[in-house]
Scaffold this motif. Structure first.
Motif, PDB file in Angstrom:
ATOM      1  N   THR A 182       0.739  -1.294  -0.609  1.00  0.00           N
ATOM      2  CA  THR A 182       0.426  -0.157  -0.181  1.00  0.00           C
ATOM      3  C   THR A 182       0.944   1.552   0.328  1.00  0.00           C
ATOM      4  OG1 THR A 182      -0.121   0.006   2.415  1.00  0.00           O
ATOM      5  CG2 THR A 182      -1.844  -1.081   1.453  1.00  0.00           C
ATOM      6  N   GLY A 183       0.430   2.727  -0.463  1.00  0.00           N
ATOM      7  CA  GLY A 183       1.242   3.743  -0.221  1.00  0.00           C
ATOM      8  C   GLY A 183       0.932   4.173   1.070  1.00  0.00           C
ATOM      9  N   SER A 184       0.198   3.637   2.289  1.00  0.00           N
ATOM     10  CA  SER A 184       0.504   4.112   3.521  1.00  0.00           C
ATOM     11  C   SER A 184       1.746   3.177   4.013  1.00  0.00           C
ATOM     12  CB  SER A 184      -0.710   3.690   4.529  1.00  0.00           C
ATOM     13  OG  SER A 184      -1.776   4.108   3.792  1.00  0.00           O
ATOM     14  N   ASN A 199       4.986   5.417   2.870  1.00  0.00           N
ATOM     15  CA  ASN A 199       4.982   6.378   3.462  1.00  0.00           C
ATOM     16  C   ASN A 199       5.736   5.871   4.656  1.00  0.00           C
ATOM     17  OD1 ASN A 199       4.024   8.304   1.157  1.00  0.00           O
ATOM     18  ND2 ASN A 199       1.832   8.434   2.288  1.00  0.00           N
ATOM     19  N   HIS A 212      -2.250  13.428   3.618  1.00  0.00           N
ATOM     20  CA  HIS A 212      -2.452  12.335   3.699  1.00  0.00           C
ATOM     21  C   HIS A 212      -1.676  11.233   4.930  1.00  0.00           C
ATOM     22  CE1 HIS A 212      -3.620   7.968   3.116  1.00  0.00           C
ATOM     23  NE2 HIS A 212      -4.348   8.083   2.251  1.00  0.00           N
ATOM     24  N   GLU A 225      -3.823   7.670   7.916  1.00  0.00           N
ATOM     25  CA  GLU A 225      -2.836   7.046   8.294  1.00  0.00           C
ATOM     26  C   GLU A 225      -3.022   6.693   9.553  1.00  0.00           C
ATOM     27  OE1 GLU A 225       1.128   7.245   5.623  1.00  0.00           O
ATOM     28  OE2 GLU A 225       0.015   7.940   4.464  1.00  0.00           O
ATOM     29  N   GLU A 276       3.098  16.542  -0.125  1.00  0.00           N
ATOM     30  CA  GLU A 276       1.922  15.364  -0.683  1.00  0.00           C
ATOM     31  C   GLU A 276       2.152  15.872  -2.501  1.00  0.00           C
ATOM     32  OE1 GLU A 276      -0.999  14.053   1.167  1.00  0.00           O
ATOM     33  OE2 GLU A 276      -2.450  13.970  -0.443  1.00  0.00           O
ATOM     34  N   ASN A 297      -3.873  14.797  -3.127  1.00  0.00           N
ATOM     35  CA  ASN A 297      -5.227  14.482  -2.384  1.00  0.00           C
ATOM     36  C   ASN A 297      -5.928  15.594  -1.504  1.00  0.00           C
ATOM     37  OD1 ASN A 297      -7.584  13.253  -1.703  1.00  0.00           O
ATOM     38  ND2 ASN A 297      -6.522  11.555  -1.584  1.00  0.00           N
ATOM     39  N   ASP A 341       5.420  11.903  -0.575  1.00  0.00           N
ATOM     40  CA  ASP A 341       4.087  11.434  -0.615  1.00  0.00           C
ATOM     41  C   ASP A 341       3.566  11.747  -2.120  1.00  0.00           C
ATOM     42  OD1 ASP A 341       1.649  10.186  -1.232  1.00  0.00           O
ATOM     43  OD2 ASP A 341       0.833  10.614   1.273  1.00  0.00           O
ATOM     44  N   ALA A 376       1.660  10.049  -4.456  1.00  0.00           N
ATOM     45  CA  ALA A 376       0.460   8.445  -4.624  1.00  0.00           C
ATOM     46  C   ALA A 376      -0.191   9.053  -6.017  1.00  0.00           C
ATOM     47  CB  ALA A 376      -0.596   8.672  -3.303  1.00  0.00           C
ATOM     48  N   ARG A 377      -0.472  10.316  -6.087  1.00  0.00           N
ATOM     49  CA  ARG A 377      -0.693  10.646  -7.599  1.00  0.00           C
ATOM     50  C   ARG A 377       0.226  11.384  -8.006  1.00  0.00           C
ATOM     51  NH1 ARG A 377      -4.436  10.945  -3.929  1.00  0.00           N
ATOM     52  NH2 ARG A 377      -6.225   8.994  -4.316  1.00  0.00           N
ATOM     53  N   CYS A 429       2.285   4.700  -6.155  1.00  0.00           N
ATOM     54  CA  CYS A 429       0.913   4.044  -5.573  1.00  0.00           C
ATOM     55  C   CYS A 429       0.000   4.109  -6.610  1.00  0.00           C
ATOM     56  CB  CYS A 429      -0.363   4.722  -5.456  1.00  0.00           C
ATOM     57  SG  CYS A 429      -0.450   5.300  -3.722  1.00  0.00           S
ATOM     58  N   SER A 482      -1.545   2.204  -7.401  1.00  0.00           N
ATOM     59  CA  SER A 482      -3.752   1.493  -7.467  1.00  0.00           C
ATOM     60  C   SER A 482      -4.289   2.776  -7.383  1.00  0.00           C
ATOM     61  CB  SER A 482      -3.907   0.923  -5.997  1.00  0.00           C
ATOM     62  OG  SER A 482      -2.690   1.502  -5.534  1.00  0.00           O
ATOM     63  N   LYS A 483      -3.619   4.115  -7.931  1.00  0.00           N
ATOM     64  CA  LYS A 483      -4.974   5.270  -7.524  1.00  0.00           C
ATOM     65  C   LYS A 483      -4.819   5.436  -9.204  1.00  0.00           C
ATOM     66  CE  LYS A 483      -4.240   5.531  -3.183  1.00  0.00           C
ATOM     67  NZ  LYS A 483      -3.215   4.880  -2.788  1.00  0.00           N
TER      68      LYS A 483
HETATM   69  C1  PLP Z   1      -2.196  11.092  -0.887  1.00  0.00           C
HETATM   70  C2  PLP Z   1      -2.482   9.718  -1.033  1.00  0.00           C
HETATM   71  N1  PLP Z   1      -1.157   8.883   0.045  1.00  0.00           N
HETATM   72  C3  PLP Z   1      -1.068   7.478   0.619  1.00  0.00           C
HETATM   73  C4  PLP Z   1      -2.221   6.778   0.076  1.00  0.00           C
HETATM   74  C5  PLP Z   1      -2.464   5.949   0.667  1.00  0.00           C
HETATM   75  O1  PLP Z   1      -2.218   4.681  -0.171  1.00  0.00           O
HETATM   76  P1  PLP Z   1      -3.055   3.384   0.336  1.00  0.00           P
HETATM   77  O2  PLP Z   1      -4.841   3.711   0.129  1.00  0.00           O
HETATM   78  O3  PLP Z   1      -2.796   2.244  -0.603  1.00  0.00           O
HETATM   79  O4  PLP Z   1      -2.391   2.629   2.007  1.00  0.00           O
HETATM   80  C6  PLP Z   1      -3.399   7.848  -0.313  1.00  0.00           C
HETATM   81  C7  PLP Z   1      -4.588   6.622  -0.832  1.00  0.00           C
HETATM   82  O5  PLP Z   1      -5.195   7.804  -1.250  1.00  0.00           O
HETATM   83  C8  PLP Z   1      -3.230   8.628  -0.729  1.00  0.00           C
HETATM   84  O6  PLP Z   1      -4.393   9.046  -1.125  1.00  0.00           O
END
Ligand code: PLP
Length: 352
Positions: free
Chosen positions: A58-60, A63, A84, A89, A137, A141, A170, A172-173, A198, A200-201
Motif C-alpha cells: 500500500t501507499g500507506s 509512506n 494523507h 494513515e 504530497e 489529495n 508522498d 501517490a498521484r 502508488c 493503485s490510484k
Molecule cells: C495522497 C495519498 N497518499 C497515500 C495514500 C495511501 O494509499 P493506500 O490506500 O494504498 O494505503 C493515499 C490513498 O488514497 C493518498 O491519497
C-alpha cells in the motif's frame, strides 16, 4: 447509467492487465527472488531518479517506511494539516514508530517552503523535539488534486539540507502532476530523499506502491517492511499489473484531467460559486455544496440515489475524482445529476 467518482482507487483491472498478471514470472520476493518485482522496483527507481526501489502492498506502508527511515522515535515530522500521512494513515507514525508530528495550515494543500521552514526546529538538544523530516504530497489529495510548485520544493530542499532535515514525497498521484505539467518525474523525484508512488490510484493497478531512495535506504526499508508485515512472497503477480499500468496508463491520465475540467466548468456555469475553477488542476474537483444549502453528507446521499457516487471531504464540500472507469458519457451523466441537485437544493430533493 452510473458514475463512480468516489476515488481513483475503485478501478478494476481490465482483461489485458489480468493477462499480464496471470503470465508473470514469479519467485519468493522475501528471498529477493521475484524477477517481476525486481523489474518494477528498478523501473520506478529509474523513472524517479533514485538508485533503488521497494514494492509495498500500500501507499500507506510506503509512506510509513519513508517516515521510519528518516525519523527516530521521539523526533518529529512536519507537514500540512491536510496531508494523507497526517490525516488518513490513522496515527501510524506515532503508533508504529514513536514519532510525533506538527502541521501547518495550507491553502488547499499548496506547498510553500516558508511554511515548512516556520516549523522546523533543529539542534535544540534535550530541550525540544527535533524536526527530522518534511513531508510533501504531490498531487495533494484532500487539497483537490493540487500540483506542488517545483520551485517551492527546490527552495525547501535547500533549506532542509542546510538544517540536516530529510524530505519525503508522498507521490501517490505524482503521475498526475507529471502529466499535467510536463515536469519529468525525476525532476520531482531528485529533490527528495525518498519518494512513494502508488500504482493503485490513477494508474489502475489493483494493489501496490513503490518506495524509492538510495540503495542503502532501501535495504533498511526492506527490513522494516518485513517487520511491518509487508514481506510478500510471489508478489510478481501484483507487480506485473504495475508494470502494465506504467506502460499503458500514464499518458491517458490527461483524459481524466480533461473530463474533470469539463465537468467543473459545466457545474460552475450552471451554479455559480459551486466550483472554483482556479482550483481544478488534475483529476479531482471539490464542489462547494454549501452554496446551494447542502451539507456534504446529504449531498453525497442524494447523488448516490441518482447513480453518482461521491465523497464528502468537509461539512459542505464534496470531492469528485476522475479515473479510467469514468468515460465521457459517465461524465455527462454526473454533471447532469450534480448540477440538478445543486440547482434544486436539499428541500426539493427531500420532498421529491
Ligand atoms: C495522497 C495519498 N497518499 C497515500 C495514500 C495511501 O494509499 P493506500 O490506500 O494504498 O494505503 C493515499 C490513498 O488514497 C493518498 O491519497
Amino acid at each position: 447509467m452510473r458514475a463512480d467518482l468516489l476515488s481513483d482507487t475503485v478501478t478494476r483491472p481490465g482483461v489485458a492487465m489480468r493477462e499480464a498478471m496471470a503470465t508473470a514470472v514469479v519467485g519468493d520476493d522475501v528471498f529477493g527472488e521475484d524477477p517481476t518485482v525486481r523489474e518494477l522496483e528498478d523501473r520506478v527507481a529509474g523513472l524517479l531518479g533514485h538508485e533503488a526501489g521497494l514494492f509495498t502492498p500500500t501507499g500507506s506502508m510506503a509512506n510509513q517506511l519513508g517516515v521510519r527511515l528518516h525519523v527516530k522515535p521521539g523526533e518529529e515530522l512536519v507537514g500540512d494539516s491536510l496531508a494523507h500521512v497526517l490525516r488518513a494513515e490513522l496515527g501510524a507514525a506515532a503508533i508504529l514508530s514513536g514519532i510525533s508530528s506538527r502541521t501547518w495550515v495550507s491553502q488547499r494543500g499548496r506547498f510553500r517552503a516558508d511554511d515548512a521552514a516556520s516549523l522546523m526546529i533543529t539542534g535544540v538538544g534535550p530541550y525540544q523535539v527535533c524536526t527530522a523530516l518534511v513531508i510533501v504530497e504531490n498531487t495533494h489529495n484532500f487539497g483537490g488534486g493540487t500540483i506542488q510548485p517545483l520551485e517551492e520544493i527546490q527552495r525547501a530542499r535547500q533549506l532542509t539540507r542546510e538544517r540536516g532535515v530529510a524530505m519525503h514525497l508522498d507521490g501517490a498521484r505524482l503521475w498526475n502532476a507529471h502529466v499535467a505539467t510536463g515536469v519529468p518525474l525525476d525532476a520531482y523525484g531528485r529533490e527528495f530523499d525518498t519518494v512513494s508512488v502508488c500504482l493503485s490510484k490513477g494508474l489502475g493497478a489493483p494493489v501496490g506502491s513503490v518506495l524509492v531512495g538510495s540503495r542503502e535506504a532501501m535495504a533498511e526499508a526492506r527490513v522494516w517492511r518485513k517487520r511491518f508485515g509487508g514481506g510478500m512472497r510471489q508478489a510478481g503477480i501484483l507487480a506485473a499489473a504495475g508494470l502494465w499500468a506504467l506502460d499503458h496508463h500514464i499518458d491517458r491520465l490527461s483524459l481524466d484531467h480533461g473530463r474533470a475540467r469539463r465537468a467543473a466548468e459545466a457545474m460552475a456555469a450552471a451554479v455559480p460559486g459551486s466550483v472554483d475553477l482556479s482550483t481544478v488542476e488534475t483529476n479531482i474537483v471539490i464542489v462547494d455544496v454549501a452554496v446551494a444549502g447542502w451539507s456534504g453528507a446529504d449531498f453525497v446521499a442524494a447523488a448516490l440515489a441518482r447513480g453518482v457516487r461521491t465523497y464528502a471531504v468537509g461539512p459542505g464540500a464534496v470531492r469528485l475524482v476522475w479515473h479510467l472507469e469514468v468515460d465521457d458519457d459517465a461524465t455527462d451523466h454526473a454533471v447532469e445529476v450534480l448540477t440538478a441537485l445543486l440547482a434544486e437544493g436539499p428541500a426539493a430533493s427531500v420532498s421529491a
